[in-house]
Every structure is written in structure tokens, then in C-alpha cells.
Design an enzyme around this catalytic site. Structure first.
Site, short mmCIF file in Angstrom:
data_model
loop_
_atom_site.label_atom_id
_atom_site.label_comp_id
_atom_site.label_asym_id
_atom_site.label_seq_id
_atom_site.Cartn_x
_atom_site.Cartn_y
_atom_site.Cartn_z
N ALA A 8 0.83 -1.21 0.00
CA ALA A 8 0.00 0.00 0.00
C ALA A 8 0.86 1.26 0.00
O ALA A 8 0.46 2.31 0.50
CB ALA A 8 -0.92 -0.02 1.22
N GLY A 12 1.01 1.42 -4.96
CA GLY A 12 -0.20 0.67 -4.63
C GLY A 12 -1.35 1.58 -4.24
O GLY A 12 -2.49 1.42 -4.72
N VAL A 118 4.10 -5.67 -10.52
CA VAL A 118 4.62 -4.32 -10.70
C VAL A 118 6.03 -4.18 -10.09
O VAL A 118 6.88 -3.46 -10.61
CB VAL A 118 3.66 -3.28 -10.06
CG1 VAL A 118 4.15 -1.86 -10.27
CG2 VAL A 118 2.25 -3.44 -10.62
N HIS A 175 11.64 -3.79 -19.03
CA HIS A 175 11.37 -2.54 -18.31
C HIS A 175 12.64 -2.14 -17.54
O HIS A 175 12.69 -2.16 -16.33
CB HIS A 175 10.18 -2.73 -17.37
CG HIS A 175 9.85 -1.52 -16.55
ND1 HIS A 175 9.46 -0.32 -17.10
CD2 HIS A 175 9.85 -1.33 -15.20
CE1 HIS A 175 9.24 0.56 -16.14
NE2 HIS A 175 9.48 -0.02 -14.97
N1 LIG Z 1 6.71 -1.88 -13.05
C1 LIG Z 1 6.68 -0.56 -12.97
O1 LIG Z 1 6.44 0.13 -13.96
C2 LIG Z 1 6.95 0.11 -11.66
C3 LIG Z 1 6.65 1.47 -11.48
C4 LIG Z 1 6.89 2.05 -10.24
C5 LIG Z 1 7.39 1.31 -9.18
N2 LIG Z 1 7.66 -0.01 -9.39
C6 LIG Z 1 8.14 -0.85 -8.32
O2 LIG Z 1 7.04 -1.09 -7.42
C7 LIG Z 1 7.54 -1.35 -6.11
C8 LIG Z 1 6.83 -0.45 -5.09
O3 LIG Z 1 7.18 0.88 -5.30
P1 LIG Z 1 6.62 2.03 -4.32
O4 LIG Z 1 7.16 3.31 -4.79
O5 LIG Z 1 5.17 1.87 -4.13
O6 LIG Z 1 7.36 1.62 -2.97
P2 LIG Z 1 6.89 1.94 -1.46
O7 LIG Z 1 8.07 1.72 -0.59
O8 LIG Z 1 6.21 3.26 -1.41
O9 LIG Z 1 5.79 0.82 -1.17
C9 LIG Z 1 6.08 -0.54 -1.07
C10 LIG Z 1 5.21 -1.12 0.03
O10 LIG Z 1 5.39 -2.55 0.03
C11 LIG Z 1 5.21 -2.94 1.40
N3 LIG Z 1 5.74 -4.29 1.60
C12 LIG Z 1 7.02 -4.70 1.68
N4 LIG Z 1 7.07 -6.03 1.90
C13 LIG Z 1 5.80 -6.47 1.92
C14 LIG Z 1 5.20 -7.74 2.11
N5 LIG Z 1 5.93 -8.84 2.28
N6 LIG Z 1 3.86 -7.82 2.10
C15 LIG Z 1 3.09 -6.72 1.93
N7 LIG Z 1 3.60 -5.48 1.76
C16 LIG Z 1 4.94 -5.36 1.76
C17 LIG Z 1 5.96 -1.87 2.18
O11 LIG Z 1 5.57 -1.87 3.55
C18 LIG Z 1 5.55 -0.63 1.43
O12 LIG Z 1 4.42 0.01 2.01
C19 LIG Z 1 9.05 -1.13 -6.19
O13 LIG Z 1 9.72 -2.36 -6.35
C20 LIG Z 1 9.22 -0.27 -7.43
O14 LIG Z 1 10.49 -0.40 -8.00
C21 LIG Z 1 7.46 -0.61 -10.60
O1 LIG Z 2 12.10 3.76 -12.08
C1 LIG Z 2 11.78 2.93 -11.23
O2 LIG Z 2 12.62 2.34 -10.53
C2 LIG Z 2 10.33 2.66 -10.94
C3 LIG Z 2 9.55 2.27 -12.15
O3 LIG Z 2 10.06 1.13 -12.75
C4 LIG Z 2 9.39 3.41 -13.11
O4 LIG Z 2 9.68 3.22 -14.29
O5 LIG Z 2 8.92 4.48 -12.68
#
Ligand SMILES: NC(=O)c1ccc[n+]([C@@H]2O[C@H](COP(=O)([O-])OP(=O)(O)OC[C@H]3O[C@@H](n4cnc5c(N)ncnc54)[C@H](O)[C@@H]3O)[C@@H](O)[C@H]2O)c1
Ligand SMILES: O=C(O)C[C@H](O)C(=O)O
Length: 311
Positions: A8, A12, A118, A175
Site C-alpha cells: 500500500a 499501490g 509491478v 522494463h
Molecule cells: N513496473 C513498474 O512500472 C513500476 C513502477 C513504479 C514502481 N515499481 C516498483 O514497485 C515497487 C513499489 O514501489 P513504491 O514506490 O510503491 O514503494 P513503497 O516503498 O512506497 O511501497 C512498497 C510497500 O510494500 C510494502 N511491503 C514490503 N514487503 C511487503 C510484504 N511482504 N507484504 C506486503 N507489503 C509489503 C511496504 O511496507 C511498502 O508500504 C518497487 O519495487 C518499485 O520499483 C514498478
Molecule cells: O524507475 C523505477 O525504478 C520505478 C519504475 O520502474 C518506473 O519506471 O517508474
């Protein structure tokens, strides 16, 4: 229709907010490991309902998977984001264990769900989810191409000085900062090739900016981006839940398509109520084919690091 979002945090919670605001699902459950965190995010989102006028029920739970029962779609955004100067690939050590255990937990309560991955490094986390759960390949979708394509359209619109929604363009491949492939040759401004309006030099800059789009935002924000990522996931979830059959570049398991096997990589897909309903085979030119093969090699190398997690 019910959506669970595990993690979250920034992405999320933004995704939950967009899903509620746009009425994409009737119910969203946010789950996080941090005590009270998902509950707080859900309450904050629900307190928008009267002012923005949505009826989706958003709730939050701390690690209680029973509340996620019978989800139509589960989004995995749990794990750590990168910090400035890092690559997404450096996150694998921590995120692989988190993503695997989350995927196993959600399936206990939602065995028929479609999973949208994600967490980064996303292509490898998608592959891990597929291998760890044994779910059919149409039900595991990695989200990256929707975001990268929206950034590509943004940079093209800036170069053209025209609205993003008048620009059509797609990014395929991994990605990653060096693995994504903006398909400049096929990009158009209202159906007219962008090369009619922009020089090769300008187009090369747009492609380069797109590829490091995530890194640029990470440098500016101190953590990775969340508004466009959250909206991109919601866009994908909308196409699944509402059977829109949109063509979206997604990381999906390939079995011979584009000459690739045993890998999850970004390619154009039709996304509907069954998840990945079709993988579209488009004609790439020789340069694009070579870039896709190189991208696949890099993702495959990363996947090799999963051995201990999958053992
Ligand atoms: N694919 C994409 O295009 C894309 C885009 C943006 C971010 N991301 C990735 O998404 C992920 C999250 O990014 P964010 O900015 O929201 O990070 P964030 O730190 O704001 O949120 C991640 C959340 O995951 C929770 N978490 C950790 N372990 C957990 C578990 N075992 N069970 C439940 N919750 C758990 C944490 O408590 C935290 O609240 C990262 O790995 C980031 O690189 C991917
Ligand atoms: O850049 C990152 O690490 C997060 C995500 O994959 C993005 O493209 O925003």
C-alpha cells in the site's frame, strides 16, 4: 469486481485511488505488512468519496490475506523502490523473496485470480511469479510497457508541442533503463508518422529520455515515481475487469513469439477478462529485432539470479 493490491505504498495506494476515482472496480483491498499502514491509506482514499463522487469500497488490512478472498485481480506492488543512482535490477535481492511469498499467499484465497506484477525488476519478478505459482501464462501480467509507452507519448508530445492524447506510440522489450525499446518508427501524431514533424536527432533524444524516464524521476523525487505507475496499473486493470481488449505492451511469458522462449518480456498484447488474450506479432525491422534480442538476453541473465529463490 474485487481488486487486491499488495503493497500500500506510493504505487499501490495511487493505483487504489485511481481505480476508486474512475469506478473501475466495486471493491479494492489494500494489504501491507506495515501495521496500520494500509488501513490508513484506505481511510484517506475513502474520505475522498463524497468530494470526488465515487462509490468503490476501499479497505485496508495488515497482512491478513483472508480479506483478499475471491479477488478478480491481484496487483503486486510490494517491495522496495530504487534510490537515485540505482538500477531496478539491484532490487532483486530483496524483492524476489517478497514477491514470491506474496504471490503464494494471494493464491491461497484467490486461486482463479489474474496477477499483475509491478515490483521491480518487473520482468524478472513476473517470470518468478509464473514459475513459483505455476499459474497459466494468460493470468500473469507484468506492468511496465503501459507506463513506458505513456512516458514515450509524453516526451513525443513535448517535442511536437502537441497534446499527448494525439500521439500514439509503444515501448516494447524489458522494463529497464537499457532494455526498453521505444518503437519510434511506428509512432504517429494522429496517424501521421512523427518523422514527418521531428528530425532524427529530436527523435533520438525522445527515445533516450523515455528509456531513462524512471531514473530521471527517481533523481528528482529521491524515490521512484508513483502517479504515472499507479495510473498505468489502473489502466491495465480496467482493461481486464471491463473486458476492454485494449492493446497494451505487457511483460508476458513467451513461447516462440518474437523468437523468444522461457522469458517474460514486454510485447504488444490484447488484455481482456481472461488476462492476456492474445500476443500480437508485429513486423519489426532488423534493428528493432536486434534490440529485442539484446533486451531478452539482459532479462534472461537477470532471471538466472532467481535460482536460489526458485530452488
Ligand atoms: N513496473 C513498474 O512500472 C513500476 C513502477 C513504479 C514502481 N515499481 C516498483 O514497485 C515497487 C513499489 O514501489 P513504491 O514506490 O510503491 O514503494 P513503497 O516503498 O512506497 O511501497 C512498497 C510497500 O510494500 C510494502 N511491503 C514490503 N514487503 C511487503 C510484504 N511482504 N507484504 C506486503 N507489503 C509489503 C511496504 O511496507 C511498502 O508500504 C518497487 O519495487 C518499485 O520499483 C514498478
Ligand atoms: O524507475 C523505477 O525504478 C520505478 C519504475 O520502474 C518506473 O519506471 O517508474
Amino acid at each position: 469486481m474485487k481488486v487486491t493490491i499488495v503493497g500500500a505504498g506510493n504505487v499501490g495506494a495511487t493505483c487504489a485511488d485511481v481505480i476508486a476515482y474512475r469506478g473501475i472496480a466495486s471493491e479494492v483491498v489494500l494489504l501491507d505488512i506495515k501495521e496500520g499502514f494500509a488501513e490508513g491509506k484506505a481511510m484517506d482514499i475513502m474520505q475522498c468519496a463524497t468530494n470526488t463522487g465515487f462509490n468503490t469500497k476501499v479497505s485496508g488490512v495488515t497482512n491478513d490475506y483472508s480479506k483478499t478472498v475471491n479477488s478478480d485481480v491481484v496487483v503486486i506492488t510490494s517491495g522496495i523502490p530504487r534510490k537515485p543512482g540505482m538500477t531496478r535490477e539491484e532490487l532483486i535481492g530483496i524483492n524476489a523473496g517478497i514477491v514470491k511469498s506474496v504471490a503464494e499467499n494471494v493464491l491461497k484465497y484467490s486461486p482463479n485470480t489474474i496477477v499483475v506484477v509491478v515490483s521491480n525488476p518487473m520482468d524478472t519478478m513476473t517470470y518468478l511469479t509464473l514459475k513459483a505459482t505455476g499459474l497459466p501464462k494468460n493470468r500473469i501480467i507484468g506492468m511496465g510497457g503501459a507506463l513506458d509507452s505513456s512516458r514515450f507519448r509524453y516526451y513525443l508530445s513535448k517535442a511536437l508541442d502537441k497534446p499527448s492524447n494525439d500521439v500514439s506510440a509503444m515501448v516494447i522489450g524489458g522494463h529497464g533503463d537499457t532494455t526498453m525499446i521505444p518503437l519510434t518508427r511506428l509512432a504517429s501524431y494522429n496517424g501521421i508518422p512523427v518523422s514527418e514533424f521531428l528530425s532524427q536527432e529530436a527523435l533520438d533524444k525522445v527515445a533516450a529520455d523515455t528509456m531513462v524516464g524512471g531514473a530521471t524521476l527517481t533523481g528528482l523525487l529521491g524515490t521512484s515515481a508513483w502517479y504515472a505507475p499507479g495510473a498505468s496499473v489502473a489502466y491495465l486493470v480496467d482493461s481486464i475487469l471491463n473486458d476492454q481488449k485494449k492493446m497494451i505492451a505487457c511483460s508476458v511469458f513467451l513461447e516462440g513469439e518474437y523468437g523468444q522462449n522461457d522469458i517474460c518480456l514486454g510485447v504488444p498484447c490484447i488484455i481482456g477478462k481472461n488476462g492476456v488474450e492474445e500476443i500480437l506479432s508485429i513486423n519489426l525491422d532488423e534493428k528493432e529485432k536486434a534490440l529485442l534480442a539484446k533486451s531478452a538476453d539482459a532479462v534472461r541473465n537477470m532471471n538466472a539470479d532467481l535460482k536460489s529463490v526458485l530452488a
